[in-house]
Enzyme design. Structure first.
Site, PDB file in Angstrom:
ATOM      1  N   ARG A  80       0.925  -1.420  -0.038  1.00 14.85           N
ATOM      2  CA  ARG A  80       0.065   0.040   0.140  1.00 14.85           C
ATOM      3  C   ARG A  80       0.843   1.427   0.034  1.00 14.85           C
ATOM      4  O   ARG A  80       0.414   2.321   0.419  1.00 14.85           O
ATOM      5  CB  ARG A  80      -0.981  -0.062   1.192  1.00 14.85           C
ATOM      6  CG  ARG A  80      -2.044  -0.881   0.921  1.00 14.85           C
ATOM      7  CD  ARG A  80      -3.057  -0.448   0.167  1.00 14.85           C
ATOM      8  NE  ARG A  80      -4.151  -1.631  -0.112  1.00 14.85           N
ATOM      9  CZ  ARG A  80      -5.151  -1.546   0.302  1.00 14.85           C
ATOM     10  NH1 ARG A  80      -5.479  -1.012   1.503  1.00 14.85           N
ATOM     11  NH2 ARG A  80      -5.905  -2.976   0.339  1.00 14.85           N
ATOM     12  N   ARG A 119      -3.683   6.491  -0.093  1.00 11.76           N
ATOM     13  CA  ARG A 119      -3.996   7.656   0.960  1.00 11.76           C
ATOM     14  C   ARG A 119      -3.079   8.492   1.795  1.00 11.76           C
ATOM     15  O   ARG A 119      -3.184   9.654   2.194  1.00 11.76           O
ATOM     16  CB  ARG A 119      -5.360   7.445   1.695  1.00 11.76           C
ATOM     17  CG  ARG A 119      -6.460   7.159   0.596  1.00 11.76           C
ATOM     18  CD  ARG A 119      -7.613   6.799   1.446  1.00 11.76           C
ATOM     19  NE  ARG A 119      -7.428   5.329   1.799  1.00 11.76           N
ATOM     20  CZ  ARG A 119      -8.389   4.521   2.560  1.00 11.76           C
ATOM     21  NH1 ARG A 119      -9.561   5.127   2.735  1.00 11.76           N
ATOM     22  NH2 ARG A 119      -7.913   3.311   2.702  1.00 11.76           N
ATOM     23  N   ASP A 149      -6.392  -3.546  -7.680  1.00 12.03           N
ATOM     24  CA  ASP A 149      -7.107  -4.193  -6.695  1.00 12.03           C
ATOM     25  C   ASP A 149      -7.109  -5.586  -6.706  1.00 12.03           C
ATOM     26  O   ASP A 149      -7.607  -6.070  -7.939  1.00 12.03           O
ATOM     27  CB  ASP A 149      -8.059  -3.465  -6.154  1.00 12.03           C
ATOM     28  CG  ASP A 149      -8.770  -3.528  -4.528  1.00 12.03           C
ATOM     29  OD1 ASP A 149      -8.247  -2.917  -3.609  1.00 12.03           O
ATOM     30  OD2 ASP A 149      -9.446  -4.651  -4.495  1.00 12.03           O
ATOM     31  N   TYR A 170     -14.466 -12.652   0.250  1.00 14.81           N
ATOM     32  CA  TYR A 170     -15.524 -11.211  -0.288  1.00 14.81           C
ATOM     33  C   TYR A 170     -16.607 -11.780  -0.957  1.00 14.81           C
ATOM     34  O   TYR A 170     -17.534 -11.332  -0.942  1.00 14.81           O
ATOM     35  CB  TYR A 170     -14.459 -10.411  -1.183  1.00 14.81           C
ATOM     36  CG  TYR A 170     -13.612  -9.583  -0.340  1.00 14.81           C
ATOM     37  CD1 TYR A 170     -14.063  -8.520   0.542  1.00 14.81           C
ATOM     38  CD2 TYR A 170     -12.269  -9.929  -0.286  1.00 14.81           C
ATOM     39  CE1 TYR A 170     -13.105  -7.828   1.437  1.00 14.81           C
ATOM     40  CE2 TYR A 170     -11.378  -9.124   0.441  1.00 14.81           C
ATOM     41  CZ  TYR A 170     -11.925  -8.084   1.303  1.00 14.81           C
ATOM     42  OH  TYR A 170     -10.975  -7.333   2.032  1.00 14.81           O
TER      43      TYR A 170
HETATM   44  C1  LIG Z   1      -7.703  -7.161   1.117  1.00 18.05           C
HETATM   45  C2  LIG Z   1      -7.144  -6.351  -0.175  1.00 18.05           C
HETATM   46  C3  LIG Z   1      -7.904  -5.561  -0.794  1.00 18.05           C
HETATM   47  N1  LIG Z   1      -7.166  -5.135  -1.802  1.00 18.05           N
HETATM   48  C4  LIG Z   1      -5.797  -5.481  -1.558  1.00 18.05           C
HETATM   49  C5  LIG Z   1      -5.932  -6.417  -0.548  1.00 18.05           C
HETATM   50  C6  LIG Z   1      -4.584  -7.204  -0.241  1.00 18.05           C
HETATM   51  C7  LIG Z   1      -3.439  -6.400   0.722  1.00 18.05           C
HETATM   52  C8  LIG Z   1      -4.085  -6.165   2.155  1.00 18.05           C
HETATM   53  O1  LIG Z   1      -4.086  -7.223   2.588  1.00 18.05           O
HETATM   54  O2  LIG Z   1      -4.285  -5.014   2.251  1.00 18.05           O
HETATM   55  C9  LIG Z   1      -4.438  -5.213  -2.688  1.00 18.05           C
HETATM   56  C10 LIG Z   1      -4.263  -3.884  -3.101  1.00 18.05           C
HETATM   57  N2  LIG Z   1      -5.364  -2.781  -3.113  1.00 18.05           N
HETATM   58  C11 LIG Z   1      -4.401  -1.835  -3.570  1.00 18.05           C
HETATM   59  C12 LIG Z   1      -3.153  -2.084  -3.809  1.00 18.05           C
HETATM   60  C13 LIG Z   1      -2.300  -0.957  -4.581  1.00 18.05           C
HETATM   61  C14 LIG Z   1      -0.818  -1.184  -4.612  1.00 18.05           C
HETATM   62  C15 LIG Z   1      -0.228  -0.721  -3.339  1.00 18.05           C
HETATM   63  O3  LIG Z   1      -0.093  -1.614  -2.425  1.00 18.05           O
HETATM   64  O4  LIG Z   1       0.416   0.383  -3.307  1.00 18.05           O
HETATM   65  C16 LIG Z   1      -3.088  -3.529  -3.379  1.00 18.05           C
HETATM   66  C17 LIG Z   1      -1.783  -4.356  -3.434  1.00 18.05           C
HETATM   67  C18 LIG Z   1      -5.143  -0.379  -3.789  1.00 18.05           C
HETATM   68  C19 LIG Z   1      -6.324   0.080  -2.887  1.00 18.05           C
HETATM   69  N3  LIG Z   1      -7.230  -0.545  -2.787  1.00 18.05           N
HETATM   70  C20 LIG Z   1      -8.018   0.109  -1.794  1.00 18.05           C
HETATM   71  C21 LIG Z   1      -7.404   1.269  -1.652  1.00 18.05           C
HETATM   72  C22 LIG Z   1      -8.219   2.569  -0.667  1.00 18.05           C
HETATM   73  C23 LIG Z   1      -9.144   3.137  -1.815  1.00 18.05           C
HETATM   74  C24 LIG Z   1      -8.810   4.498  -1.947  1.00 18.05           C
HETATM   75  O5  LIG Z   1      -7.840   4.931  -2.065  1.00 18.05           O
HETATM   76  O6  LIG Z   1      -9.809   5.382  -2.076  1.00 18.05           O
HETATM   77  C25 LIG Z   1      -6.362   1.303  -2.402  1.00 18.05           C
HETATM   78  C26 LIG Z   1      -5.300   2.516  -2.329  1.00 18.05           C
HETATM   79  C27 LIG Z   1      -9.460  -0.184  -1.359  1.00 18.05           C
HETATM   80  C28 LIG Z   1      -9.595  -1.699  -0.646  1.00 18.05           C
HETATM   81  N4  LIG Z   1      -9.369  -2.772  -1.386  1.00 18.05           N
HETATM   82  C29 LIG Z   1      -9.575  -3.733  -0.491  1.00 18.05           C
HETATM   83  C30 LIG Z   1      -9.569  -3.148   0.881  1.00 18.05           C
HETATM   84  C31 LIG Z   1      -9.536  -4.082   2.233  1.00 18.05           C
HETATM   85  C32 LIG Z   1      -9.468  -1.861   0.515  1.00 18.05           C
HETATM   86  C33 LIG Z   1      -9.581  -0.710   1.704  1.00 18.05           C
HETATM   87  C34 LIG Z   1     -10.795  -0.072   2.063  1.00 18.05           C
HETATM   88  C35 LIG Z   1     -10.578   1.280   2.845  1.00 18.05           C
HETATM   89  O7  LIG Z   1     -10.001   1.143   3.679  1.00 18.05           O
HETATM   90  O8  LIG Z   1     -11.089   2.345   1.951  1.00 18.05           O
HETATM   91  C36 LIG Z   1      -9.419  -5.278  -0.814  1.00 18.05           C
END
Ligand SMILES: Cc1c2[nH]c(c1CCC(=O)O)Cc1[nH]c(c(CCC(=O)O)c1C)Cc1[nH]c(c(CCC(=O)O)c1C)Cc1[nH]c(c(C)c1CCC(=O)O)C2
Length: 358
Positions: free
Chosen positions: A41, A45, A90, A165
């Site tokens: 990540r 944000r 994602d 999910y």
């Molecule tokens: C479980 C999982 C997801 N997505 C992902 C996982 C596995 C990683 C982990 O264990 O955290 C993987 C993921 N998601 C994202 C990345 C981008 C690359 C990076 O790591 O920089 C990666 C590698 C972007 C994202 N994916 C997400 C965001 C945040 C949304 C935003 O910025 O608007 C990002 C940058 C959304 C997302 N998508 C998911 C979640 C739990 C969330 C967070 C929701 C929140 O807190 O708002 C599912």
């Protein structure tokens, strides 16, 4: 040039450029000039420049715009000088691409409109074709041209985490419906994770063929399982994913949260590098995993909220535990938290590089 030969050329060039990077060397357990660092990540944000370009663009839509994906993926590389980029996407993108009605809700995570719970529901999980994610191929082509010698990590969600999910319909703490299917209808479960394994494999192959130099399989929530259940219900599908990309020779990383009891199995599933969260010290993790694997981790992401001296002390502890590893990729034990001060991350990269310079 045909599509196929074009991809092959791109792959060769991108892979060659990054081949001797500290990150790929550490993954291959070769000597390194310094311990490589990247953060799960790292794009997101915590960065004001990310919040700016994402303004008014929904998360899933941002993943489908190659220029935006390229910019967001490059942001942490420019700012922090990390040793690898991770593709901005994602884990639910391939599911969306095959037509599953889902959204990523801010502050919540993926939400699935019609959860997958019966045999009839499986029909909605059709195979992923490269053309379904043409924007991924395009973005990676643009990215690797910009990245030069900095490797790009592709990624996908592992079958268990994706299934959780799809079955729960969104995030869960207990995975009750997921486990109910696993224990109550093992054949339906096996068919579901079998389909997900094919989708995930196809998604990783697209990324590697477009130029990703390593891949990480996120089984983020597998830590909810006892080892015997992991081995029986989950490991075969994840092993299939690793086997399906073995021929490319790119390092395969396997990560989940709270997986201390599963580390050996996650290595055995076919990973070259095992990601470790902050709960198990890396020397102990190496004992559990056994020889022949590099390790990735494992600073507690909340340590970054402490003063700089405390961050350095905790980082020294991670590096000391990593001293005798065959290969070490420094990372956090899970993703960067959104309220993290980006300067703390930049300093952490510099600090690890300095402390490990050989
Ligand atoms: C479980 C999982 C997801 N997505 C992902 C996982 C596995 C990683 C982990 O264990 O955290 C993987 C993921 N998601 C994202 C990345 C981008 C690359 C990076 O790591 O920089 C990666 C590698 C972007 C994202 N994916 C997400 C965001 C945040 C949304 C935003 O910025 O608007 C990002 C940058 C959304 C997302 N998508 C998911 C979640 C739990 C969330 C967070 C929701 C929140 O807190 O708002 C599912």
């Amino acid at each position: 040039m045909s599509e196929r030969s074009h991809q092959q050329t791109g792959r060769t060039a991108a892979h060659e450029a990054a081949h001797d990077s500290a990150f790929l060397r550490a993954c291959r357990r070769e000597p390194v000039p310094h311990t490589p660092v990247w953060f799960m990540r790292q794009a997101g944000r915590s960065l004001p420049e990310y919040r700016k370009v994402r303004e008014g663009v929904p998360m899933l839509e941002s993943c489908m715009r190659p220029e935006l994906v390229t910019e967001i993926t490059l942001q942490p590389v420019r700012r922090h000088g990390v040793d690898a980029a991770i593709f901005f996407s994602d884990i639910v993108v391939p599911l969306k691409a095959i037509g599953i009605d889902l959204d990523i809700k801010p502050g919540v995570g993926p939400v699935v409109a019609d959860p997958v719970r019966t045999r009839a529901d499986l029909d909605r999980l059709r195979p992923l074709e490269p053309g379904d994610v043409a924007y991924v191929t395009e973005a990676i082509g643009m990215l690797t041209a910009e990245l030069g010698a900095t490797p790009l990590i592709g990624f996908a969600g592992a079958p268990f985490t994706l299934a959780s999910y799809l079955i729960e319909g969104g995030p869960s703490r207990t995975y009750e419906r997921t486990k109910a299917m696993m224990y109550g209808d093992p054949q339906l479960w096996a068919d579901l994770v079998g389909r997900l394994s094919a989708i995930t494999s196809a998604f990783l192959r697209v990324q590697i063929e477009a130029g990703a130099s390593a891949v990480q399989l996120f089984d983020s929530w597998a830590g909810a399982l006892a080892p015997a259940d992991y081995r029986r219900y989950v490991m075969p599908a994840s092993s299939e994913v690793f086997a399906s990309v073995a021929g490319y020779g790119v390092p395969r990383i396997h990560f989940g949260v709270g997986t201390g009891e599963l580390l050996a199995l996650m290595g055995e599933a076919g990973a070259d590098v095992v990601g470790v969260d902050w709960r198990v010290p890396l020397d102990e993790a190496a004992r559990r995993i056994g020889p022949g694997k590099a390790l990735q981790g494992n600073l507690d992401p909340t340590v970054l909220f402490a003063p700089r001296e405390a961050v350095e002390t905790k980082t020294d502890e991670v590096l000391a535990a990593a001293r005798d590893l065959e290969g070490h990729v420094f990372n956090l034990g899970h993703g960067v938290m959104p309220s993290t001060d980006p300067d703390a991350l930049t300093h952490l990269v510099e600090y690890v590089h300095e402390r490990t310079a050989r």
